[in-house]
Write an enzyme that holds these catalytic residues in place. Sequence first.
Site, mmCIF file in Angstrom:
data_model
loop_
_atom_site.group_PDB
_atom_site.id
_atom_site.type_symbol
_atom_site.label_atom_id
_atom_site.label_comp_id
_atom_site.label_asym_id
_atom_site.label_seq_id
_atom_site.Cartn_x
_atom_site.Cartn_y
_atom_site.Cartn_z
ATOM 1 N N ASP A 234 0.865 -1.185 0.000
ATOM 2 C CA ASP A 234 0.000 0.000 0.000
ATOM 3 C C ASP A 234 0.896 1.227 0.000
ATOM 4 O OD1 ASP A 234 -3.259 0.225 0.821
ATOM 5 O OD2 ASP A 234 -2.078 2.078 0.917
ATOM 6 N N CYS B 190 -20.007 0.324 -2.118
ATOM 7 C CA CYS B 190 -20.161 -0.322 -3.429
ATOM 8 C C CYS B 190 -21.442 0.039 -4.175
ATOM 9 C CB CYS B 190 -20.071 -1.834 -3.265
ATOM 10 S SG CYS B 190 -18.416 -2.365 -2.800
ATOM 11 N N LEU C 150 -34.479 -8.622 0.888
ATOM 12 C CA LEU C 150 -35.850 -8.115 0.864
ATOM 13 C C LEU C 150 -36.219 -7.500 2.213
ATOM 14 C CD1 LEU C 150 -37.733 -10.892 -1.181
ATOM 15 C CD2 LEU C 150 -37.130 -8.586 -1.928
ATOM 16 N N LEU D 97 -17.042 -10.152 -1.809
ATOM 17 C CA LEU D 97 -17.163 -10.237 -0.347
ATOM 18 C C LEU D 97 -17.998 -9.086 0.201
ATOM 19 C CD1 LEU D 97 -15.207 -7.907 1.055
ATOM 20 C CD2 LEU D 97 -13.416 -9.512 0.503
ATOM 21 N N ARG D 98 -18.631 -9.355 1.328
ATOM 22 C CA ARG D 98 -19.400 -8.317 2.026
ATOM 23 C C ARG D 98 -18.631 -7.878 3.263
ATOM 24 N NH1 ARG D 98 -24.130 -11.950 3.702
ATOM 25 N NH2 ARG D 98 -22.285 -13.262 3.914
ATOM 26 N N GLU D 99 -18.546 -6.587 3.484
ATOM 27 C CA GLU D 99 -17.919 -6.115 4.712
ATOM 28 C C GLU D 99 -18.721 -6.648 5.896
ATOM 29 O OE1 GLU D 99 -17.476 -1.844 4.549
ATOM 30 O OE2 GLU D 99 -16.373 -1.990 2.672
ATOM 31 N N LYS E 183 -21.888 3.776 -5.660
ATOM 32 C CA LYS E 183 -20.927 4.161 -6.707
ATOM 33 C C LYS E 183 -20.995 3.200 -7.903
ATOM 34 C CE LYS E 183 -16.582 1.788 -5.471
ATOM 35 N NZ LYS E 183 -16.536 0.806 -6.544
ATOM 36 N N GLY F 127 -26.528 1.841 1.180
ATOM 37 C CA GLY F 127 -25.384 2.750 1.222
ATOM 38 C C GLY F 127 -24.124 1.937 1.056
HETATM 39 P P1 NAD Z 1 -10.058 0.950 0.209
HETATM 40 O O1 NAD Z 1 -10.164 2.395 -0.038
HETATM 41 O O2 NAD Z 1 -10.412 0.390 1.539
HETATM 42 O O3 NAD Z 1 -8.571 0.455 -0.123
HETATM 43 C C1 NAD Z 1 -7.832 0.849 -1.224
HETATM 44 C C2 NAD Z 1 -6.366 0.915 -0.830
HETATM 45 O O4 NAD Z 1 -5.567 1.119 -1.987
HETATM 46 C C3 NAD Z 1 -6.037 2.077 0.116
HETATM 47 O O5 NAD Z 1 -5.417 1.564 1.281
HETATM 48 C C4 NAD Z 1 -5.068 2.948 -0.692
HETATM 49 O O6 NAD Z 1 -4.080 3.565 0.114
HETATM 50 C C5 NAD Z 1 -4.474 1.921 -1.638
HETATM 51 N N1 NAD Z 1 -3.859 2.499 -2.844
HETATM 52 C C6 NAD Z 1 -4.358 3.436 -3.675
HETATM 53 N N2 NAD Z 1 -3.489 3.683 -4.685
HETATM 54 C C7 NAD Z 1 -2.425 2.872 -4.489
HETATM 55 C C8 NAD Z 1 -1.216 2.659 -5.182
HETATM 56 N N3 NAD Z 1 -0.922 3.344 -6.290
HETATM 57 N N4 NAD Z 1 -0.350 1.748 -4.713
HETATM 58 C C9 NAD Z 1 -0.635 1.060 -3.584
HETATM 59 N N5 NAD Z 1 -1.766 1.214 -2.877
HETATM 60 C C10 NAD Z 1 -2.646 2.114 -3.316
HETATM 61 O O7 NAD Z 1 -10.955 0.260 -0.929
HETATM 62 P P2 NAD Z 1 -11.757 -1.145 -0.862
HETATM 63 O O8 NAD Z 1 -13.043 -0.958 -0.144
HETATM 64 O O9 NAD Z 1 -10.830 -2.218 -0.436
HETATM 65 O O10 NAD Z 1 -12.113 -1.312 -2.403
HETATM 66 C C11 NAD Z 1 -11.155 -1.660 -3.369
HETATM 67 C C12 NAD Z 1 -11.871 -2.078 -4.638
HETATM 68 O O11 NAD Z 1 -12.626 -3.271 -4.400
HETATM 69 C C13 NAD Z 1 -12.872 -1.053 -5.167
HETATM 70 O O12 NAD Z 1 -12.861 -1.083 -6.567
HETATM 71 C C14 NAD Z 1 -14.194 -1.577 -4.646
HETATM 72 O O13 NAD Z 1 -15.271 -1.181 -5.454
HETATM 73 C C15 NAD Z 1 -13.992 -3.069 -4.739
HETATM 74 N N6 NAD Z 1 -14.815 -3.841 -3.814
HETATM 75 C C16 NAD Z 1 -15.004 -3.427 -2.538
HETATM 76 C C17 NAD Z 1 -15.758 -4.194 -1.656
HETATM 77 C C18 NAD Z 1 -15.994 -3.740 -0.242
HETATM 78 O O14 NAD Z 1 -16.852 -4.321 0.414
HETATM 79 N N7 NAD Z 1 -15.268 -2.762 0.272
HETATM 80 C C19 NAD Z 1 -16.329 -5.399 -2.089
HETATM 81 C C20 NAD Z 1 -16.100 -5.812 -3.384
HETATM 82 C C21 NAD Z 1 -15.338 -5.027 -4.243
#
Ligand code: NAD
Length: 436
Positions: free
Chosen positions: A30, A263, A253, A153-155, A266, A260
């Site tokens: 990261d 995901c 349902l 995955l779901r948070e 957006k 909200g």
């Molecule tokens: P997040 O914001 O929690 O994490 C993203 C991470 O990427 C951050 O820690 C950021 O510092 C890092 N980052 C950004 N640019 C970087 C770079 N150039 N090099 C290294 N690290 C870098 O995001 P998230 O919730 O984990 O979501 C990530 C993706 O997964 C999104 O596209 C989201 O839509 C998708 N997604 C999210 C979920 C969810 O429940 N959160 C579920 C399925 C899919």
Amino acid sequence: MKIAMVGSGYVGLVSGACFADFGHDVVCIDKDQSKIDRLHDGIMPIYEPGLDALVDANVKAGRLSFTTDLAEGIKGASAIFIAVGTPSRRGDGHADLSFVYAVAREVGESLSGDAVVVTKSTVPVGTGDEVERIIAESGCTHRVSVVSNPEFLREGAAIGDFKRPDRIVIGAEDDFGKEVMREVYRPLFLNEAPTLFTGRRSSELIKYAANAFLATKITFINEMADLCEKVGANVQDVSRGIGMDNRIGPKFLHAGPGYGGSCFPKDTLALLKTAEDYDSPVRIVEAVAKVNESRKRAMGRKVIEALGGIDAARGKKAALLGLTFKPNTDDMRDSPAIAVAQALTDAGVNVAAYDPEGMELAKPLMPKVVMCDDPYTAIEGADAVAIVTEWDAFRALDLDRVKELANAPVIVDLRNIYRPDDMRTKGFTYTSIGRP
Ligand code: NAD
């Protein structure tokens, strides 16, 4: 097998830790130095049940490490996952792909051997083609296959979802990509997780179509709930009644304050933009996004109504229980609570709130709201209590104490976690969603 995970947020960290737990050698990368420092100290940057123990065990076993150095982290990796954010671009709602493309460029410039680059971030159709182009342009001479592998995955239930997925979707255009992905997911194939191999574009679209469908299901039942309120029906019975049909299914349902999270809002918006770009409108999704957006603020008005209406509400106090978009996460992104709090403070209502995990991230999003150490402090002197998120902690409130502490026994239950009859018997003025 060595795996590199670029982006160590909700998806990257959970996926990385789970892959390590499968026995792979994983480096989570990261660019956020403080995040990596905290991970080195064993402190999780997010709240996700079970994650700290999983990370700890795999770090101790020598299978999981963290770095900010991408070139070093991807060295020798057969699969390099891109799991960075793809938020809505300011102004137009398209997915902001700048983080994904920045990683692709850096990977292309740093690769020291053949590798499969896997987009796990949610990205619009055609992003894989662009990632491929960027890597080729960076002067990389190694064999690279770009694969799409969306994450479902779901948070709050992320580890279980990752380890026991309903399905794994892999969009690959060549055998090299498919072979490496088979190796990556071999432990799950052994568990008989259903796997779907598709073309890259189909895989990219599957993620958006899935989220848009789920958002539609939620919005549908929410509108049915509004109709139930008007006609004197009970939305929980309606949900059960339609959900028993196998073609419909019982999940998603539950009527509530609107979807909200990081995901659905957006991703529905980004899908609309893709559809617009390709001149192939998705009008149902358009309606869903619009209906959901206005619903969140309408929930604020519901609380104002419980306070006696817009004129009477000014100067009164409301307590919000739950701020995150759902329980068991600290994620505040696009949480309905933000619009509810905004509507209330706009109306001159004093708002106090409590959330078990979300208050730190909520604070800057609702600066006028007073954050409290526990639910009862928030409830003290309140003219109405609104349950916004269905954390377990709110399912068994000490109702006698609530009545004693509150200024008036008024509860607005936006998650339908209590029974109207019980609440009325206990002397509360109780409103919920779509129930008489
Ligand atoms: P997040 O914001 O929690 O994490 C993203 C991470 O990427 C951050 O820690 C950021 O510092 C890092 N980052 C950004 N640019 C970087 C770079 N150039 N090099 C290294 N690290 C870098 O995001 P998230 O919730 O984990 O979501 C990530 C993706 O997964 C999104 O596209 C989201 O839509 C998708 N997604 C999210 C979920 C969810 O429940 N959160 C579920 C399925 C899919």
